[in-house]
Design an enzyme around this catalytic site. Structure first.
Site: not given
Ligand code: NAD
Length: 356
Positions: A141, A189, A221, A245, A249
């Site tokens: 970001y 990852k 994942d 992020d 959620d």
């Protein structure tokens, strides 16, 4: 001793829920003889309208001088087509950066009375109680370059982190796990990304400093899958900015509504910012029906993390749970057998429970 709290109501339901939290804090102040001083400043869409910028300088200054900041939410359709520097979210990213808020803590707890409101099976979410620790200042970001290249025929975003940025968030997660059930899941990852390989090395290095904490590494994942198939296996999850992020959620479905999820964003030594996980909910804004619990629980986190007022924070959390246990619910928490209440009624019930 007086505590100076800056309120940033923002847009949509942000303003509706932030004043609910203020009412609850005033009840705490009376009961525990604490002095809280409140002042309000603009951020987001309302700041664009009033000051021509989503983050006025006076807002930043006030927050830097504060003992803690409570933020409602920003955004709404009115500003959706603005150029990127005049988007409400810019205010949010800007204040996080200005206060150097590097750690986002999001507790996710399945309240027994609300298990039915989750789209997941009750037997899966029963007993889930986890904390997501997300890095806030680095990663995709913020990395540069982030732009269209080759005459618009290609694009580049940059995932960059310093070792120091990784170390401080990983330390915060170990410390958080020490205060809870002493199990840390590091999500990365590492089978693909260089940044994740360094992340994993740091977690491994730090393990010896926290011998009481058990550690496991899970690929993002797999973590996404386990969060909704076996959420009770988690205690504290630590991960980088974008993975956090998305996972936070996803974890919100465990509680049945975004309206139940508080968060804290912390700096190394400075002021903390506390906000609900939800947005400005334009679809219900102005109707007085928003669920204030996420904002109220965020103010409890403020008492705990910024003011060291653990007992007062517990008092708020117990009050919320007792009102839910009496089967009161806002419109977002479907409950055929309960009593439907609006924002101010829910707030009054929580205040009453504190005053009892
Ligand atoms: P949202 O969280 O605002 O709403 C999603 C859904 O959940 C809506 O149906 C809404 O009514 C419901 N909801 C959310 N909070 C609720 C509450 N407290 N009580 C009852 N119902 C609640 O997300 P969105 O619709 O994707 O975004 C709306 C606006 O908010 C956008 O402009 C977005 O950019 C912004 N946003 C801001 C933040 C923030 O300020 N931190 C976070 C997310 C989204």
């Amino acid at each position: 001793m007086s505590h100076n709290i800056v309120l940033l109501p923002g847009d949509g339901i942000g303003a509706e829920v932030i004043y609910a939290a203020k009412d609850v804090l005033e009840a705490i102040s009376k009961k525990y003889n604490r002095t809280f001083q409140f002042s309000s400043y603009d951020i987001g869409g309302v700041a664009i309208d009033q000051h021509g910028t989503p983050l006025p300088d006076e807002t930043v200054e006030a927050c830097k001088q504060a003992d803690a900041v409570l933020l409602g939410a920003v955004g709404g359709p009115k500003w959706d087509n603005n150029p990127s520097d005049l988007r409400p979210e810019r205010g949010l990213l800007g204040i996080r950066k200005a206060l150097d808020l590097y750690a986002n803590l999001r507790p996710v707890k399945g309240f027994p009375k609300l298990l039915h409101a989750s789209p997941l099976k009750e037997e899966i979410i029963q007993g889930s109680d986890l904390l997501i620790v997300r890095e806030l200042t680095g990663g995709l970001y913020f990395g540069q370059p982030s732009e269209r290249i080759d005459n618009g025929n290609a694009v580049v975003d940059t995932l960059s982190y310093t070792k120091r940025e990784m170390e401080r968030i990983i330390d915060k997660a170990f410390q958080s796990a020490a205060l809870r059930n002493k199990h840390l899941t590091s999500v990365d990852k590492a089978n693909v990304l260089e940044s994740s390989k360094l992340w994993r090395e740091i977690v491994e290095e730090k393990k010896s400093e926290y011998p009481d904490i058990t550690v496991e590494h899970v690929l993002v994942d797999a973590a996404a899958m386990k969060l909704i198939t076996n959420p009770t296996q988690f205690d504290v999850i630590v991960t980088e900015n974008m993975f956090g992020d998305i996972l936070s959620d996803e974890a919100s479905v465990l509680t049945g509504s975004l309206g139940m999820l508080p968060s804290a964003s912390l700096a190394e030594d400075g002021v903390g910012l506390y906000e609900p996980a939800h947005g400005s909910a334009p679809d219900i804004a102005g109707q007085g029906i928003a669920n204030p619990v996420a904002m109220i629980l965020s103010s409890a986190m403020m008492l705990r993390y910024s003011f060291d007022m653990n007992q007062e924070a517990n008092e708020i959390e117990v009050a919320v749970e007792s009102v839910l246990n009496q089967n009161y619910h806002t419109a977002d928490l479907k409950n055929e057998h309960g009593t439907l209440v609006n924002t101010s009624e829910m707030t009054d019930l929580i205040v009453k429970a504190i005053n009892q």
